[in-house]
Design a protein around this motif. Structure first.
Motif, PDB file in Angstrom:
ATOM      1  N   ASP A  34       0.715  -1.049  -0.093  1.00  0.00           N
ATOM      2  CA  ASP A  34       0.170   0.125   0.141  1.00  0.00           C
ATOM      3  C   ASP A  34       0.891   1.158   0.033  1.00  0.00           C
ATOM      4  O   ASP A  34       0.686   2.111  -0.672  1.00  0.00           O
ATOM      5  CB  ASP A  34      -0.953   0.011   1.263  1.00  0.00           C
ATOM      6  CG  ASP A  34      -1.633   1.200   1.354  1.00  0.00           C
ATOM      7  OD1 ASP A  34      -2.644   1.393   0.391  1.00  0.00           O
ATOM      8  OD2 ASP A  34      -1.674   2.139   2.129  1.00  0.00           O
ATOM      9  N   SER A  86       0.688   4.047  -2.902  1.00  0.00           N
ATOM     10  CA  SER A  86       0.345   5.374  -2.634  1.00  0.00           C
ATOM     11  C   SER A  86       1.474   6.187  -2.761  1.00  0.00           C
ATOM     12  O   SER A  86       1.395   7.401  -2.730  1.00  0.00           O
ATOM     13  CB  SER A  86      -0.096   5.371  -1.495  1.00  0.00           C
ATOM     14  OG  SER A  86       0.887   5.257  -0.395  1.00  0.00           O
ATOM     15  N   PHE A 121     -10.346   7.467  -1.240  1.00  0.00           N
ATOM     16  CA  PHE A 121     -11.370   7.027  -1.691  1.00  0.00           C
ATOM     17  C   PHE A 121     -11.450   6.847  -3.218  1.00  0.00           C
ATOM     18  O   PHE A 121     -12.176   5.835  -3.726  1.00  0.00           O
ATOM     19  CB  PHE A 121     -12.545   7.739  -1.081  1.00  0.00           C
ATOM     20  CG  PHE A 121     -13.899   7.018  -1.341  1.00  0.00           C
ATOM     21  CD1 PHE A 121     -14.373   5.851  -0.636  1.00  0.00           C
ATOM     22  CD2 PHE A 121     -14.735   7.574  -2.270  1.00  0.00           C
ATOM     23  CE1 PHE A 121     -15.500   5.480  -0.822  1.00  0.00           C
ATOM     24  CE2 PHE A 121     -16.265   6.877  -2.425  1.00  0.00           C
ATOM     25  CZ  PHE A 121     -16.426   6.008  -1.592  1.00  0.00           C
ATOM     26  N   TRP A 125      -9.078   6.547  -5.395  1.00  0.00           N
ATOM     27  CA  TRP A 125      -8.421   5.025  -5.737  1.00  0.00           C
ATOM     28  C   TRP A 125      -8.903   4.026  -5.337  1.00  0.00           C
ATOM     29  O   TRP A 125      -8.623   2.975  -6.312  1.00  0.00           O
ATOM     30  CB  TRP A 125      -6.797   5.434  -5.222  1.00  0.00           C
ATOM     31  CG  TRP A 125      -6.084   6.340  -5.908  1.00  0.00           C
ATOM     32  CD1 TRP A 125      -5.602   7.575  -5.571  1.00  0.00           C
ATOM     33  CD2 TRP A 125      -5.768   6.290  -7.226  1.00  0.00           C
ATOM     34  NE1 TRP A 125      -5.046   8.214  -6.468  1.00  0.00           N
ATOM     35  CE2 TRP A 125      -4.880   7.348  -7.739  1.00  0.00           C
ATOM     36  CE3 TRP A 125      -5.646   5.031  -8.270  1.00  0.00           C
ATOM     37  CZ2 TRP A 125      -4.287   7.507  -8.742  1.00  0.00           C
ATOM     38  CZ3 TRP A 125      -4.961   5.200  -9.455  1.00  0.00           C
ATOM     39  CH2 TRP A 125      -4.253   6.371  -9.831  1.00  0.00           C
ATOM     40  N   SER A 126      -9.727   4.104  -4.107  1.00  0.00           N
ATOM     41  CA  SER A 126      -9.949   2.720  -3.861  1.00  0.00           C
ATOM     42  C   SER A 126     -11.481   2.374  -4.665  1.00  0.00           C
ATOM     43  O   SER A 126     -11.419   1.050  -4.794  1.00  0.00           O
ATOM     44  CB  SER A 126     -10.833   2.922  -2.463  1.00  0.00           C
ATOM     45  OG  SER A 126     -11.466   1.883  -1.642  1.00  0.00           O
ATOM     46  N   HIS A 174      -9.705   0.841  -7.698  1.00  0.00           N
ATOM     47  CA  HIS A 174      -9.061  -0.501  -7.466  1.00  0.00           C
ATOM     48  C   HIS A 174     -10.134  -1.469  -7.600  1.00  0.00           C
ATOM     49  O   HIS A 174     -10.208  -2.456  -8.372  1.00  0.00           O
ATOM     50  CB  HIS A 174      -8.574  -0.436  -6.200  1.00  0.00           C
ATOM     51  CG  HIS A 174      -8.046  -1.771  -5.752  1.00  0.00           C
ATOM     52  ND1 HIS A 174      -6.926  -2.475  -6.304  1.00  0.00           N
ATOM     53  CD2 HIS A 174      -8.405  -2.809  -4.663  1.00  0.00           C
ATOM     54  CE1 HIS A 174      -6.935  -3.609  -5.704  1.00  0.00           C
ATOM     55  NE2 HIS A 174      -7.667  -3.971  -4.801  1.00  0.00           N
TER      56      HIS A 174
END
Length: 213
Positions: free
Chosen positions: A21, A25, A128, A130-131, A134
């Motif tokens: 992570d 990031s 969020f 990027w979440s 993904h």
């Protein structure tokens, strides 16, 4: 399984996920020297699970040895990005088409709720955003029913994600209409529409990167 071995594996897995992570990031930036002892101290783990986690990341190409043999975080170049995106353009449209047959309504609804939240927020949390990205792309890969295809998407997206994040190329609300088109095609179970929407989305992402140079 011996309890201590099970604990070591659990710690190694957790350490791997944390470091992955941080690399994705760009908290651990490309070119950074990886100091095993310092990382182990910072994360509060022993050197054994840390060594295991670093070995996995090196095996996946996210950590590399420099000319002096020192372990560093891989720098993702424009050439790496374009090669990874070319692979994604070859396989993700097909994955999206196949996903129309298998993806369940609940997953689509969850993705739609995330996208709606991003659209409604004038300043959404980048983490969020990027979440969601993904969840959508990995979800399409998993729903394709082909585990090899899904794994390749995960691997290629790591390179494109790192590149975009390290250069801060992502917009505050990237690809809202593109993502909505993908979700609409999945909802309609329209394989050809999903294929076309994914192709357009990836091609526009590629063009946005090239336009920044």
């Amino acid at each position: 399984m011996d309890e201590s071995r099970g604990t070591d594996k659990s710690l190694a897995d957790e350490t791997y996920r944390t470091l992955l992570d941080e690399i994705l990031s760009t908290k651990l930036a490309g070119g950074s020297v990886v100091q095993e002892r310092r990382l182990a101290d910072r994360l509060g783990v022993s050197r054994s699970p840390m060594r295991d986690a670093l070995g996995r990341l090196e095996g996946q190409g996210l950590l590399v040895r420099n000319a002096k043999g020192v372990l560093t975080v891989r720098i993702i170049t424009l050439a790496d990005y374009l090669s990874s995106m070319a692979m994604r353009l070859l396989i993700e449209p097909s994955a999206a088409a196949q996903a129309c047959e298998h993806i369940d309504d609940a997953r689509i609804a969850d993705l739609q709720a995330m996208l709606d939240a991003i659209a409604a927020d004038p300043d959404p949390d980048p983490a969020f955003v990027w979440s969601f990205d993904h969840a959508l792309h990995q979800g399409v890969g998993e729903a394709s029913g082909n585990p090899f295809l899904a794994d390749t998407i995960v691997q290629m997206r790591r390179y494109t994600t790192i590149f975009e994040r390290q250069r801060k190329l992502a917009q505050r609300k990237p690809g809202l209409s593109d993502h909505q088109s993908i979700l609409e095609a999945l909802k309609a179970r329209n394989a050809e529409a999903a294929r076309a929407a994914m192709t357009l989305h990836l091609e526009q992402a590629r063009q946005n990167v090239l336009a920044s140079y």
